[in-house]
Design a protein around this motif. Sequence first.
Motif, short mmCIF file in Angstrom:
data_model
loop_
_atom_site.label_atom_id
_atom_site.label_comp_id
_atom_site.label_asym_id
_atom_site.label_seq_id
_atom_site.Cartn_x
_atom_site.Cartn_y
_atom_site.Cartn_z
N ALA A 172 34.22 -4.45 -1.02
CA ALA A 172 34.57 -5.63 0.35
C ALA A 172 33.66 -6.94 0.01
O ALA A 172 33.96 -8.04 0.33
CB ALA A 172 34.08 -4.79 1.69
N LEU A 173 32.43 -6.70 -0.47
CA LEU A 173 31.44 -8.14 -0.46
C LEU A 173 32.15 -8.77 -1.71
O LEU A 173 32.15 -9.89 -1.40
CB LEU A 173 30.11 -7.55 -0.97
N LEU A 174 32.55 -8.36 -2.67
CA LEU A 174 33.33 -8.84 -3.73
C LEU A 174 34.51 -9.70 -3.11
O LEU A 174 34.88 -11.17 -3.58
CB LEU A 174 33.51 -8.12 -5.12
N ALA A 175 35.48 -8.98 -2.37
CA ALA A 175 36.63 -9.71 -1.84
C ALA A 175 36.18 -10.79 -1.01
O ALA A 175 37.03 -11.72 -1.04
CB ALA A 175 37.44 -8.64 -1.25
N GLY A 176 35.20 -10.47 -0.13
CA GLY A 176 34.92 -11.56 0.83
C GLY A 176 34.37 -12.72 0.18
O GLY A 176 34.64 -13.84 0.40
N ILE A 177 33.51 -12.45 -0.84
CA ILE A 177 33.11 -13.79 -1.49
C ILE A 177 33.96 -14.53 -2.34
O ILE A 177 34.11 -15.69 -2.25
CB ILE A 177 32.03 -13.22 -2.63
N GLY A 178 35.02 -13.86 -2.90
CA GLY A 178 36.18 -14.35 -3.65
C GLY A 178 37.11 -15.19 -2.79
O GLY A 178 37.24 -16.40 -3.10
N LYS A 179 37.45 -14.59 -1.56
CA LYS A 179 38.17 -15.34 -0.55
C LYS A 179 37.34 -16.73 -0.23
O LYS A 179 38.14 -17.56 -0.22
CB LYS A 179 38.42 -14.60 0.59
N LEU A 180 36.09 -16.58 0.19
CA LEU A 180 35.29 -17.91 0.69
C LEU A 180 35.16 -18.87 -0.29
O LEU A 180 35.36 -19.97 -0.05
CB LEU A 180 33.91 -17.28 1.32
N LYS A 181 35.13 -18.52 -1.70
CA LYS A 181 35.05 -19.36 -2.77
C LYS A 181 36.30 -20.47 -2.87
O LYS A 181 36.05 -21.62 -2.96
CB LYS A 181 34.93 -18.59 -4.10
N TYR A 182 37.62 -19.84 -2.22
CA TYR A 182 38.65 -20.61 -2.42
C TYR A 182 39.18 -21.16 -0.91
O TYR A 182 39.83 -22.28 -1.08
CB TYR A 182 39.75 -20.00 -3.17
N TYR A 183 39.08 -20.39 -0.23
CA TYR A 183 39.57 -20.69 1.26
C TYR A 183 38.60 -20.75 2.39
O TYR A 183 38.90 -21.33 3.44
CB TYR A 183 40.76 -19.86 1.46
N GLY A 184 37.20 -20.56 2.11
CA GLY A 184 36.35 -20.72 3.27
C GLY A 184 36.50 -19.53 4.22
O GLY A 184 37.30 -18.77 4.16
N MET A 185 35.94 -19.73 5.64
CA MET A 185 35.82 -18.65 6.50
C MET A 185 37.22 -19.07 7.43
O MET A 185 37.42 -20.09 7.76
CB MET A 185 34.69 -18.81 7.37
N THR A 186 37.90 -18.02 7.71
CA THR A 186 39.10 -18.19 8.53
C THR A 186 38.52 -17.47 10.03
O THR A 186 38.42 -16.29 10.19
CB THR A 186 40.16 -17.29 7.84
N SER A 187 38.71 -18.28 10.95
CA SER A 187 38.17 -17.74 12.36
C SER A 187 39.41 -17.25 12.87
O SER A 187 40.68 -17.49 12.71
CB SER A 187 37.68 -19.05 13.28
N TRP A 188 38.91 -16.33 13.92
CA TRP A 188 40.23 -15.46 14.60
C TRP A 188 40.59 -16.49 15.96
O TRP A 188 39.89 -17.22 16.33
CB TRP A 188 39.62 -14.24 15.02
N VAL A 189 41.62 -16.32 16.38
CA VAL A 189 42.24 -16.94 17.42
C VAL A 189 42.48 -16.03 18.48
O VAL A 189 42.79 -15.01 18.18
CB VAL A 189 43.36 -18.02 17.13
N LYS A 190 42.79 -16.57 19.77
CA LYS A 190 43.49 -15.64 20.97
C LYS A 190 44.78 -15.48 20.60
O LYS A 190 45.58 -16.37 20.17
CB LYS A 190 43.25 -16.39 22.34
N ILE A 191 45.11 -14.15 20.66
CA ILE A 191 46.53 -13.87 20.34
C ILE A 191 47.46 -13.90 21.53
O ILE A 191 47.32 -13.41 22.70
CB ILE A 191 46.59 -12.03 19.91
N THR A 192 48.50 -14.60 21.06
CA THR A 192 49.60 -14.96 22.08
C THR A 192 50.85 -14.51 21.66
O THR A 192 51.29 -14.78 20.52
CB THR A 192 49.72 -16.35 22.68
N PHE A 193 51.57 -13.42 22.29
CA PHE A 193 52.66 -12.86 21.76
C PHE A 193 53.92 -13.61 21.91
O PHE A 193 54.79 -13.15 22.72
CB PHE A 193 52.76 -11.35 22.40
N ASP A 194 53.98 -14.70 21.08
CA ASP A 194 55.11 -15.45 21.22
C ASP A 194 56.23 -14.98 20.11
O ASP A 194 56.02 -13.69 19.73
CB ASP A 194 54.59 -16.88 20.84
N GLU A 195 57.27 -15.47 19.86
CA GLU A 195 58.18 -14.98 19.17
C GLU A 195 57.64 -14.49 17.65
O GLU A 195 58.13 -13.74 17.22
CB GLU A 195 59.31 -16.14 19.08
#
Length: 258
Positions: A172-195
């Motif tokens: 999990a640590l390796l996957a997280g570091i690899g993702k952060l290296k290319y795309y940075g941190m992805t923040s969560w948003v409030k879920i709205t159940f649109d289409e």
Amino acid sequence: MKRNFLASLPIAFIAIILNFVYKAWAAQIIDQETLGRFFTLIDGISFVMMIFIGFRSSMIASYAKYGDEKMILSVFALFIAIIGTLLSLITWIGLENKKDAIFIIVMILSFSLYIYLSNQLSVYKLYALMNHLTFWEPVLLLAVFAIASTYFHLTGFSLLACATILSTLSLALLAGIGKLKYYGMTSWVKITFDEKTREFVIHSLMAALEFLAGMALVYLAVVILLLEGNFVAIAAFHVVTKSFLMYAIMLCIFPMFK
């Protein structure tokens, strides 16, 4: 993409050999009943967690169509949190041995974290990193197993659980570091159940059910042996028969699936 697909084939083959070495080694130093019970437990957790592997194709399609990774990952995180919490509560309430219950809950949480992070690699099509994880998964499992048994003298269920937990958290640590290296941190948003959110959820659940239905046949033999209460036979099935079956799937199907 073609280069990564071709590279995944020898990596999958190496992973197959290392996984077999791990199971054969475990069978030599751990009694068959403990081994059978542990692998049955892992089967149960893995089968439920396969719901989220089924989510993967829907996540990739939704990201390609809408490009809203924040919504996708927020919904995915919510589903993982719900399933992980339910499994943890069932484990804590259902087991009298709270030490084993803690081990199992930590395993559930580590699997949940790894699936959340590794599925992000699929969304962003980081195939080279996925190949690296395929290689490091059995390497880390073998390394932790060797260290825990040789230097810390762990045995039985504790040895298997610690090796699984620590190797999964490392992945999990390796996957997280690899993702952060290319795309940075992805923040969560409030879920709205649109289409588009409803479409994503429906497609994800359908893909998860299709994947579970396909894999259910693989686990049918374990269920039959479990009904007989023959954990020694289950251990033998996992080390030999199921290993070759899953390795064939891993070598021939998973590279294309990923």
